[in-house]
Design a protein around this motif. Structure first.
Motif, PDB file in Angstrom:
ATOM      1  N   THR A  72       0.872  -1.185   0.000  1.00 53.83           N
ATOM      2  CA  THR A  72       0.000   0.000   0.000  1.00 53.83           C
ATOM      3  C   THR A  72       0.902   1.226   0.000  1.00 53.83           C
ATOM      4  O   THR A  72       1.851   1.296   0.784  1.00 53.83           O
ATOM      5  CB  THR A  72      -0.900   0.036   1.252  1.00 53.83           C
ATOM      6  OG1 THR A  72      -1.811  -1.048   1.186  1.00 53.83           O
ATOM      7  CG2 THR A  72      -1.679   1.337   1.346  1.00 53.83           C
ATOM      8  N   TYR A  97      -3.293   0.293  -3.538  1.00 56.73           N
ATOM      9  CA  TYR A  97      -3.061  -1.007  -2.888  1.00 56.73           C
ATOM     10  C   TYR A  97      -2.997  -2.085  -3.973  1.00 56.73           C
ATOM     11  O   TYR A  97      -3.948  -2.246  -4.747  1.00 56.73           O
ATOM     12  CB  TYR A  97      -4.204  -1.290  -1.897  1.00 56.73           C
ATOM     13  CG  TYR A  97      -4.184  -2.679  -1.321  1.00 56.73           C
ATOM     14  CD1 TYR A  97      -3.010  -3.244  -0.781  1.00 56.73           C
ATOM     15  CD2 TYR A  97      -5.354  -3.454  -1.308  1.00 56.73           C
ATOM     16  CE1 TYR A  97      -3.026  -4.519  -0.270  1.00 56.73           C
ATOM     17  CE2 TYR A  97      -5.366  -4.726  -0.781  1.00 56.73           C
ATOM     18  CZ  TYR A  97      -4.197  -5.262  -0.263  1.00 56.73           C
ATOM     19  OH  TYR A  97      -4.199  -6.546   0.240  1.00 56.73           O
ATOM     20  N   ARG A  99      -3.257  -5.671  -4.725  1.00 53.20           N
ATOM     21  CA  ARG A  99      -3.750  -6.914  -4.104  1.00 53.20           C
ATOM     22  C   ARG A  99      -2.899  -8.100  -4.540  1.00 53.20           C
ATOM     23  O   ARG A  99      -2.223  -8.046  -5.574  1.00 53.20           O
ATOM     24  CB  ARG A  99      -5.184  -7.174  -4.536  1.00 53.20           C
ATOM     25  CG  ARG A  99      -6.216  -6.380  -3.794  1.00 53.20           C
ATOM     26  CD  ARG A  99      -7.465  -6.452  -4.605  1.00 53.20           C
ATOM     27  NE  ARG A  99      -8.668  -6.462  -3.802  1.00 53.20           N
ATOM     28  CZ  ARG A  99      -9.874  -6.441  -4.362  1.00 53.20           C
ATOM     29  NH1 ARG A  99     -10.006  -6.423  -5.662  1.00 53.20           N
ATOM     30  NH2 ARG A  99     -10.943  -6.442  -3.597  1.00 53.20           N
ATOM     31  N   THR A 103      -4.809  -7.275  -8.946  1.00 53.54           N
ATOM     32  CA  THR A 103      -5.602  -6.055  -9.191  1.00 53.54           C
ATOM     33  C   THR A 103      -5.131  -4.928  -8.266  1.00 53.54           C
ATOM     34  O   THR A 103      -4.508  -5.177  -7.221  1.00 53.54           O
ATOM     35  CB  THR A 103      -7.108  -6.302  -8.949  1.00 53.54           C
ATOM     36  OG1 THR A 103      -7.245  -6.820  -7.626  1.00 53.54           O
ATOM     37  CG2 THR A 103      -7.664  -7.276  -9.966  1.00 53.54           C
ATOM     38  N   LEU A 105      -6.223  -1.377  -6.175  1.00 57.70           N
ATOM     39  CA  LEU A 105      -7.306  -0.537  -5.621  1.00 57.70           C
ATOM     40  C   LEU A 105      -6.748   0.857  -5.345  1.00 57.70           C
ATOM     41  O   LEU A 105      -5.594   0.999  -4.942  1.00 57.70           O
ATOM     42  CB  LEU A 105      -7.838  -1.119  -4.306  1.00 57.70           C
ATOM     43  CG  LEU A 105      -8.538  -2.473  -4.349  1.00 57.70           C
ATOM     44  CD1 LEU A 105      -8.960  -2.901  -2.939  1.00 57.70           C
ATOM     45  CD2 LEU A 105      -9.757  -2.422  -5.266  1.00 57.70           C
ATOM     46  N   GLN A 125      -1.216  -2.655   9.242  1.00 61.55           N
ATOM     47  CA  GLN A 125      -1.932  -2.813   7.971  1.00 61.55           C
ATOM     48  C   GLN A 125      -3.372  -2.268   8.092  1.00 61.55           C
ATOM     49  O   GLN A 125      -4.338  -2.924   7.719  1.00 61.55           O
ATOM     50  CB  GLN A 125      -1.952  -4.284   7.540  1.00 61.55           C
ATOM     51  CG  GLN A 125      -0.580  -4.809   7.101  1.00 61.55           C
ATOM     52  CD  GLN A 125      -0.127  -4.200   5.766  1.00 61.55           C
ATOM     53  OE1 GLN A 125      -0.740  -4.395   4.736  1.00 61.55           O
ATOM     54  NE2 GLN A 125       0.961  -3.422   5.801  1.00 61.55           N
ATOM     55  N   ASP A 137      -9.567  -1.383   6.954  1.00 64.55           N
ATOM     56  CA  ASP A 137      -8.562  -2.387   6.577  1.00 64.55           C
ATOM     57  C   ASP A 137      -7.948  -2.049   5.215  1.00 64.55           C
ATOM     58  O   ASP A 137      -8.305  -1.030   4.605  1.00 64.55           O
ATOM     59  CB  ASP A 137      -9.173  -3.798   6.604  1.00 64.55           C
ATOM     60  CG  ASP A 137     -10.277  -3.967   5.559  1.00 64.55           C
ATOM     61  OD1 ASP A 137     -10.328  -3.153   4.609  1.00 64.55           O
ATOM     62  OD2 ASP A 137     -11.091  -4.893   5.695  1.00 64.55           O
ATOM     63  N   THR A 138      -7.037  -2.914   4.735  1.00 66.49           N
ATOM     64  CA  THR A 138      -6.328  -2.607   3.483  1.00 66.49           C
ATOM     65  C   THR A 138      -7.268  -2.559   2.283  1.00 66.49           C
ATOM     66  O   THR A 138      -6.948  -1.958   1.256  1.00 66.49           O
ATOM     67  CB  THR A 138      -5.233  -3.658   3.209  1.00 66.49           C
ATOM     68  OG1 THR A 138      -5.827  -4.945   3.339  1.00 66.49           O
ATOM     69  CG2 THR A 138      -4.065  -3.515   4.170  1.00 66.49           C
ATOM     70  N   GLU A 139      -8.461  -3.214   2.396  1.00 71.58           N
ATOM     71  CA  GLU A 139      -9.445  -3.168   1.307  1.00 71.58           C
ATOM     72  C   GLU A 139     -10.323  -1.920   1.392  1.00 71.58           C
ATOM     73  O   GLU A 139     -11.254  -1.757   0.605  1.00 71.58           O
ATOM     74  CB  GLU A 139     -10.339  -4.416   1.383  1.00 71.58           C
ATOM     75  CG  GLU A 139      -9.605  -5.730   1.213  1.00 71.58           C
ATOM     76  CD  GLU A 139      -9.353  -6.052  -0.262  1.00 71.58           C
ATOM     77  OE1 GLU A 139     -10.224  -5.739  -1.097  1.00 71.58           O
ATOM     78  OE2 GLU A 139      -8.277  -6.593  -0.579  1.00 71.58           O
ATOM     79  N   GLY A 140     -10.077  -1.123   2.417  1.00 71.08           N
ATOM     80  CA  GLY A 140     -10.855   0.116   2.595  1.00 71.08           C
ATOM     81  C   GLY A 140     -12.120  -0.093   3.401  1.00 71.08           C
ATOM     82  O   GLY A 140     -12.885   0.853   3.609  1.00 71.08           O
ATOM     83  N   ASN A 141     -12.386  -1.326   3.872  1.00 68.84           N
ATOM     84  CA  ASN A 141     -13.616  -1.574   4.650  1.00 68.84           C
ATOM     85  C   ASN A 141     -13.494  -0.991   6.053  1.00 68.84           C
ATOM     86  O   ASN A 141     -12.408  -1.000   6.643  1.00 68.84           O
ATOM     87  CB  ASN A 141     -13.873  -3.078   4.759  1.00 68.84           C
ATOM     88  CG  ASN A 141     -14.005  -3.704   3.379  1.00 68.84           C
ATOM     89  OD1 ASN A 141     -14.695  -3.174   2.515  1.00 68.84           O
ATOM     90  ND2 ASN A 141     -13.295  -4.814   3.163  1.00 68.84           N
ATOM     91  N   LYS A 153     -13.624   4.304  -2.900  1.00 73.54           N
ATOM     92  CA  LYS A 153     -12.762   3.689  -3.921  1.00 73.54           C
ATOM     93  C   LYS A 153     -12.812   4.540  -5.186  1.00 73.54           C
ATOM     94  O   LYS A 153     -13.875   5.006  -5.599  1.00 73.54           O
ATOM     95  CB  LYS A 153     -13.254   2.274  -4.243  1.00 73.54           C
ATOM     96  CG  LYS A 153     -12.966   1.253  -3.165  1.00 73.54           C
ATOM     97  CD  LYS A 153     -13.218  -0.155  -3.719  1.00 73.54           C
ATOM     98  CE  LYS A 153     -12.856  -1.220  -2.694  1.00 73.54           C
ATOM     99  NZ  LYS A 153     -13.810  -1.363  -1.606  1.00 73.54           N
TER     100      LYS A 153
END
Lengths: 168, 397
Positions: A72, A97, A99, A103, A105, A125, A137-141, A153
């Motif tokens: 990230t 980020y 993944r 992919t 993000l 993280q 979190d790293t997925e943005g959640n 996003k």
């Protein structure tokens, strides 16, 4: 004085109806002038808020090979922006980020709670908002804290060896 | 009406007991609106205060001539509103002032109209304040006990002149720049402290960034506060001492201010604001090329209301310049301040104030002639607002 009053009454008969009509006219005229004057002023000062949002432009922000899988990274970029009467260079940043599935993000670094800039904590993280403690979190959640949603996003694509994001 | 006349005739006009104004008792009203009103009334006396002033008896003969003060007040309030709106888009720096005004005029929706209201509004204010002063002068309404009302009015007039002078530098075009160079040079002709005064006004030797920020601060902070305080004092005095009726007392009963005089006020405001809005719609406010201290092709000329002074200076030989810049305008100002004491006649009638009226007429005639001469001798307009403005921007700064 009283006799003058009676004389006057005889000369210019007045009535509650005349008084009422004049009162209405005073109200109507004053209201008309105020509305006629204030409406264009409000239109003028609110014009920036009514400006149509342009569809976000695509901006290259990083060479694709520089972002390693699982990484990230905060990337800053500059744009020439028309700002009122002037056009100036504005600096922006975005979190990218990579993944594990390959992919990418892209996240707007503004916290969806009240707009503070979130900070990515490498060791945990996690994205943490320094203002009111929102955690993502790293997925943005959203993990915890007052924000109503996860991080925003941004559309992202890889083209010509560069990572492009679309501004919102 | 019988009730009305009875009510208004019970009260002496003008008030003779010298006691401060008070509110009136209001009847209680039913319903929740009445309850809220009573709650506020009990604590503030607001509605009684308003009713007391709306019921103020106007002496017979008070009519259309007495609407100028209200029109002036309305124009000033609206000028404040348009000024506030323009300040949201304006940048008071030499690098951006002209650019931001150009942006307001050309790009912001309704910008040219709002700037037009502010620009032409200043001319309307000047016209109405002069008419208001002339009305008070010819009616002798400055006489005892209204000397202070007149003095505060004179101070308001000076504040309005200061507004006009500080206002037109802000657009930072050629006219603004050179009019300010000349205007601030006036100060240097004041004996002894002249140079210092000019540097103080300019914030340095030359008209530049500090002059602009100084004038901006004075225009949007100092003068509005001064105007609000002076206007409040003026209105208080007008209400306390009551409006001066006609020179020759008229027959008839006094009429309450509301709705009779307020109706005339409303009609005059409607006509005045209609004319102002028409001007703002039809005539785009001028914007000359950006201020250029090296420019030689521009003939600096002030706004029409300062043209009298401009023409007066043309008539003065160099050695007597101070007469045109300080002495004569100073004498006019001192004459206005001392008027209630210079005019010793106990009568307000112009026929019994012959020398005052004669001197007044001569001053009005001279100022009018000089202003007219200035307007008629206006040189051909020089390229207002062209596309070459942006190239001048980079060239001059």
């Amino acid at each position: 004085m009283r006799s003058n009053g009676l004389e006057y009454q005889q000369q210019q008969p007045d009535s509650p109806i005349r008084r009422r009509v004049l009162s209405w006219l005073v109200g109507l005229i004053n209201l008309g002038v105020i509305v006629g004057f204030i409406a264009p002023v409000l239109g003028f000062i609110s014009s920036p808020a009514r400006r149509r949002r342009e569809p976000g432009e695509w901006v290259p922000v990083l060479n694709a090979h520089e972002l390693k899988p699982g990484e990230t990274r905060a990337v800053t970029y500059s744009l020439m922006v028309k700002d009122g009467y002037t056009t100036a260079e504005h600096r922006y940043s975005v979190y990218l980020y990579h993944r594990s599935d390959g992919t990418i993000l892209a996240f707007d670094p503004s916290c969806p709670h009240l707009g503070c800039r979130v900070e990515f904590k490498e060791r945990k993280q996690r994205y943490v908002c320094p203002c009111h403690g929102g955690v993502f979190d790293t997925e943005g959640n959203l993990v915890s804290g007052p924000p109503p949603t996860g991080l925003t996003k941004l559309p992202v694509r890889v083209d010509g060896g560069k990572i492009w994001i679309q501004r919102v | 009406m019988a009730h009305l006349i009875e009510k208004t005739t019970e009260k002496p006009t003008p008030r003779s007991d010298g006691k401060p104004e008070r509110g009136v008792e209001l009847p209680h009203r039913a319903g929740w609106v009445g309850a809220v009103r009573d709650w506020i009334e009990e604590r503030t006396g607001l509605f009684g205060f308003i009713k007391h002033h709306l019921d103020e008896p106007m002496p017979p003969g008070v009519g259309w001539w007495q609407t100028l003060g209200n029109l002036l007040l309305t124009l000033l309030i609206f000028q404040f509103i348009t000024g506030f709106a323009l300040a949201m888009f304006y940048a008071p720096t030499p690098d951006h002032a002209h650019e931001s005004v150009k942006h307001i005029t050309e790009n912001v929706p309704l910008g040219a109209f709002i700037r037009g209201l502010h620009h032409w509004g200043s001319s309307f204010i000047m016209l109405v304040v002069v008419l208001h002063i002339l009305r008070v002068f010819f009616w002798g309404a400055y006489k005892k006990p209204r000397e202070l009302t007149w003095l505060v009015g004179v101070a308001i007039f000076q504040v309005i002149l200061a507004f006009a002078f500080t206002g037109y530098l802000l657009i930072w075009d050629q006219k603004a720049y050179w009019a300010t160079v000349v205007g601030t040079r006036f100060a240097s002709t004041v004996p002894v402290i002249g140079e210092w005064l000019m540097h103080f006004l300019r914030g340095g030797k030359e008209v530049g960034a500090l002059t602009l920020t100084r004038f901006y601060a004075i225009h949007i902070m100092l003068l509005p506060v001064a105007l609000v305080l002076l206007t409040a004092a003026h209105l208080y005095l007008v209400r306390r001492l009551h409006i001066a009726g006609p020179v020759v007392p008229q027959k008839g009963a006094p009429q309450p201010f509301y709705p009779y005089q307020l109706f005339r006020d409303a009609v005059v405001v409607l006509v005045g604001m209609g004319l102002l809005m028409t001007c703002a719609l039809l005539f785009k406010p001028p914007l000359y090329p950006v201020a250029d201290p090296s420019g030689t092709a521009f003939t600096p000329r002030p706004e029409w209301y300062f043209l009298g002074l401009y023409e007066l200076l043309k008539l003065m030989p160099p050695k007597l310049e101070v007469l045109g810049t300080v002495v004569i305008p100073g004498l006019v100002a001192i004459g206005m301040i001392l008027l209630p004491w210079l005019d010793r006649s106990p009568s307000r009638h112009p026929a019994y104030r012959k020398w005052v009226i004669d001197v007044g007429l001569i001053v009005i005639f001279l100022i009018g002639t000089l202003t007219l001469k200035g307007i008629l001798s206006e040189p051909p307009e020089v390229i207002p607002q062209s596309t070459s403005v942006s190239s001048s921007t980079t060239g001059s700064r």
